[in-house]
Design a protein around this motif. Structure first.
Motif, PDB file in Angstrom:
ATOM      1  N   ASN A   1      33.274  -8.638 -42.250  1.00 28.87           N
ATOM      2  CA  ASN A   1      33.927  -8.320 -40.975  1.00 28.87           C
ATOM      3  C   ASN A   1      34.364  -9.612 -40.282  1.00 28.87           C
ATOM      4  O   ASN A   1      34.133  -9.818 -39.090  1.00 28.87           O
ATOM      5  CB  ASN A   1      33.026  -7.483 -40.060  1.00 28.87           C
ATOM      6  CG  ASN A   1      33.805  -6.892 -38.883  1.00 28.87           C
ATOM      7  OD1 ASN A   1      35.035  -6.872 -38.883  1.00 28.87           O
ATOM      8  ND2 ASN A   1      33.071  -6.415 -37.874  1.00 28.87           N
TER       9      ASN A   1
ATOM     10  N   THR B   1      39.247 -10.158 -39.024  1.00 32.62           N
ATOM     11  CA  THR B   1      39.647  -8.744 -39.010  1.00 32.62           C
ATOM     12  C   THR B   1      40.205  -8.318 -37.655  1.00 32.62           C
ATOM     13  O   THR B   1      40.364  -7.117 -37.397  1.00 32.62           O
ATOM     14  CB  THR B   1      38.453  -7.847 -39.384  1.00 32.62           C
ATOM     15  OG1 THR B   1      37.292  -8.279 -38.658  1.00 32.62           O
ATOM     16  CG2 THR B   1      38.154  -7.924 -40.870  1.00 32.62           C
TER      17      THR B   1
ATOM     18  N   GLU C   1      41.219  -7.351 -33.764  1.00 37.50           N
ATOM     19  CA  GLU C   1      40.647  -6.473 -32.746  1.00 37.50           C
ATOM     20  C   GLU C   1      39.875  -5.323 -33.369  1.00 37.50           C
ATOM     21  O   GLU C   1      38.837  -4.902 -32.837  1.00 37.50           O
ATOM     22  CB  GLU C   1      41.774  -5.921 -31.856  1.00 37.50           C
ATOM     23  CG  GLU C   1      41.277  -5.064 -30.692  1.00 37.50           C
ATOM     24  CD  GLU C   1      40.288  -5.778 -29.787  1.00 37.50           C
ATOM     25  OE1 GLU C   1      39.370  -5.107 -29.267  1.00 37.50           O
ATOM     26  OE2 GLU C   1      40.410  -7.014 -29.613  1.00 37.50           O
ATOM     27  N   LYS C   2      40.340  -4.801 -34.500  1.00 39.15           N
ATOM     28  CA  LYS C   2      39.617  -3.709 -35.153  1.00 39.15           C
ATOM     29  C   LYS C   2      38.233  -4.175 -35.588  1.00 39.15           C
ATOM     30  O   LYS C   2      37.246  -3.436 -35.458  1.00 39.15           O
ATOM     31  CB  LYS C   2      40.389  -3.178 -36.362  1.00 39.15           C
ATOM     32  CG  LYS C   2      39.640  -2.061 -37.095  1.00 39.15           C
ATOM     33  CD  LYS C   2      40.458  -1.436 -38.180  1.00 39.15           C
ATOM     34  CE  LYS C   2      39.731  -0.412 -39.013  1.00 39.15           C
ATOM     35  NZ  LYS C   2      38.494   0.129 -38.530  1.00 39.15           N
TER      36      LYS C   2
ATOM     37  N   GLN D   1      36.020  -4.145 -32.570  1.00 35.11           N
ATOM     38  CA  GLN D   1      35.673  -2.768 -32.215  1.00 35.11           C
ATOM     39  C   GLN D   1      34.613  -2.212 -33.162  1.00 35.11           C
ATOM     40  O   GLN D   1      33.673  -1.529 -32.736  1.00 35.11           O
ATOM     41  CB  GLN D   1      36.927  -1.896 -32.236  1.00 35.11           C
ATOM     42  CG  GLN D   1      37.921  -2.204 -31.133  1.00 35.11           C
ATOM     43  CD  GLN D   1      39.205  -1.397 -31.268  1.00 35.11           C
ATOM     44  OE1 GLN D   1      39.371  -0.583 -32.192  1.00 35.11           O
ATOM     45  NE2 GLN D   1      40.143  -1.636 -30.353  1.00 35.11           N
ATOM     46  N   ASP D   2      34.750  -2.523 -34.446  1.00 40.62           N
ATOM     47  CA  ASP D   2      33.778  -2.031 -35.430  1.00 40.62           C
ATOM     48  C   ASP D   2      32.396  -2.637 -35.187  1.00 40.62           C
ATOM     49  O   ASP D   2      31.375  -1.950 -35.313  1.00 40.62           O
ATOM     50  CB  ASP D   2      34.250  -2.356 -36.848  1.00 40.62           C
ATOM     51  CG  ASP D   2      35.434  -1.514 -37.275  1.00 40.62           C
ATOM     52  OD1 ASP D   2      35.726  -0.497 -36.608  1.00 40.62           O
ATOM     53  OD2 ASP D   2      36.080  -1.861 -38.287  1.00 40.62           O
TER      54      ASP D   2
ATOM     55  N   PHE E   1      38.047  -4.686 -43.908  1.00 36.69           N
ATOM     56  CA  PHE E   1      37.500  -3.885 -42.817  1.00 36.69           C
ATOM     57  C   PHE E   1      36.252  -3.130 -43.275  1.00 36.69           C
ATOM     58  O   PHE E   1      36.140  -2.723 -44.437  1.00 36.69           O
ATOM     59  CB  PHE E   1      38.543  -2.891 -42.302  1.00 36.69           C
ATOM     60  CG  PHE E   1      39.725  -3.547 -41.646  1.00 36.69           C
ATOM     61  CD1 PHE E   1      39.576  -4.278 -40.475  1.00 36.69           C
ATOM     62  CD2 PHE E   1      40.987  -3.444 -42.210  1.00 36.69           C
ATOM     63  CE1 PHE E   1      40.662  -4.892 -39.863  1.00 36.69           C
ATOM     64  CE2 PHE E   1      42.084  -4.038 -41.614  1.00 36.69           C
ATOM     65  CZ  PHE E   1      41.917  -4.771 -40.435  1.00 36.69           C
TER      66      PHE E   1
END
Length: 408
Positions: A87, A90, A92-93, A96-97, A127
């Motif tokens: 991770n 990666t 903004e996603k 968020q993850d 991701f």
């Protein structure tokens, strides 16, 4: 202040769940083909904490989320870790993850989100498979058992060939205090940390401020003194949790037993650091470099790191060739002041070079010594009283094979 070795006792079969009030576990969530890939470490109550992070400019999302958690009140109660996917890089996603992982653990444990740290390790630029992460967090078992600790140790591995753990006991105010640790790391290991994660637990009662200072100082002489391949990763992190379940008076730098606590914490960190160096990708030997007679500790550490990080020294050790010329060359291009005519170099018990002159030694005997799994190179500078150490491994054909096919 030097602490007597007998005050620090290694705990056989000890682990991160040996200190009172800690539970751990791991599960195969499906991020990897079959091995465990999601781990959970839990304190029964909020704990004082300290953390140090990679100095790589590309810090992964989990590190930023962990920093955000700790900033709230300098307390943590749980750490969630996944392997297989870093991770990192990666966007903004990825952020968020990582926050979602924190939220899912908070829901599972019924605690505040800021009491949770997040860590990831594995391939950069991919991701997370959040459906598998969510299911894994909901189902991962955790307990205060040795089995739970072992499951956690397995879940955090990537290219490691073995799990890594350490545990020591000390006394504070006459009360037994246990410090346990688990780590992963095998490749992308270099001073200022690398693709290594280390999690340390203790039932000591210590302030977060004092714990942070101790960890920073100890990291400089342990985790920052190992190197496998000269690469520093995006995800490195060391976290210490101290939950106070030993119930002694609070530890700060002014406590009469502060030096004992620091020595115990350093014993755990150094033990884990050596295990990481020994398990370098494709490695067959642990290489320890000891530098004595330096003007300053910083100089001694820098020279030790330079030697143990030299590809030519590492390949000579692998080839069981006592080629002291490569050691001389590594010393020579450090930024520290060295007087060549006063330097002595030993390979194990064998004196190879002194006062600018090669020494007579048995090549056969030195080569036989290099067949050992633990090889020590000692350099005496004769320029002062300071000492330093560094740890690494030999460089083998297998290292190239492992890293040439890492993503496949």
């Amino acid at each position: 202040m030097k602490v007597k070795e007998q005050l620090i006792q290694k705990v056989d079969n000890g682990s991160i769940t040996s200190p009172k009030g800690f539970l751990a576990g791991g599960i195969h969530a499906g991020l990897r083909y079959s091995k465990k890939d999601l781990g959970l470490l839990v304190s029964t109550k909020p704990a004082s904490c300290a953390a140090v992070y990679t100095q790589n400019h590309f810090q992964a999302a989990p590190l930023k989320v962990t920093q955000d958690s700790i900033a709230k009140e300098q307390k943590l109660q749980a750490i969630v870790v996944n392997s297989a996917i870093a991770n990192a890089c990666t966007g903004e996603k990825g952020m968020q993850d990582a926050y979602t992982m924190r939220k899912l653990v908070a829901k599972r444990l019924q605690i505040d989100e800021h009491l949770i740290a997040v860590a990831s390790t594995g391939v950069i630029g991919e991701f997370l498979k959040m459906d598998k992460i969510e299911k894994g967090i909901a189902e991962v078992p955790y307990s205060a058992t040795l089995e739970g600790a072992h499951a956690f140790e397995e879940a955090i591995l990537t290219t490691d060939t073995v799990t890594k753990s350490a545990c020591y006991q000390i006394e504070i105010d006459g009360v037994p205090v246990v410090i346990g640790g688990a780590a992963k790391g095998s490749g992308m290991i270099h001073p200022n940390m690398a693709t290594m994660l280390s999690f340390i637990t203790t039932d000591a009662n210590v302030s977060s401020e004092s714990l942070q200072q101790a960890l920073k100082e100890i990291t400089d002489v342990t985790f920052n003194q190992i190197t496998v391949d000269g690469d520093t990763s995006t995800n490195d992190m060391v976290i210490v949790l101290a939950n106070g379940e030993a119930h002694h008076s609070i530890l700060t730098e002014e406590h009469p037993d502060w030096a004992v606590f620091k020595a115990g914490l350093q014993a755990v960190c150094e033990d884990l650091a050596k295990q990481i160096a020994r398990d370098g990708e494709g490695a067959t030997k642990l290489v320890e470099v000891v530098v004595e007679g330096a003007k300053t500790t910083t100089d001694a550490q820098a020279i030790a790191k330079q030697i143990v990080g030299s590809s030519l020294v590492k390949t000579a050790v692998y080839g069981e060739d006592a080629n002291w010329g490569r050691i001389v060359a590594a010393i020579g291009y450090t930024q520290t002041e060295v007087k060549p005519d006063e330097v002595a170099i030993y390979m194990g018990p064998y004196l190879l070079f002194r006062d600018g002159t090669p020494q007579l030694f048995s090549e056969e005997a030195a080569s036989t010594y290099l067949q050992n799994k633990h090889v020590t190179i000692t350099v005496v500078l004769n320029g002062g009283e300071a000492k330093g150490k560094a740890w690494g491994c030999d460089l083998t054909y297998e290292y190239v094979k492992i890293n040439a096919s890492y993503r496949t």
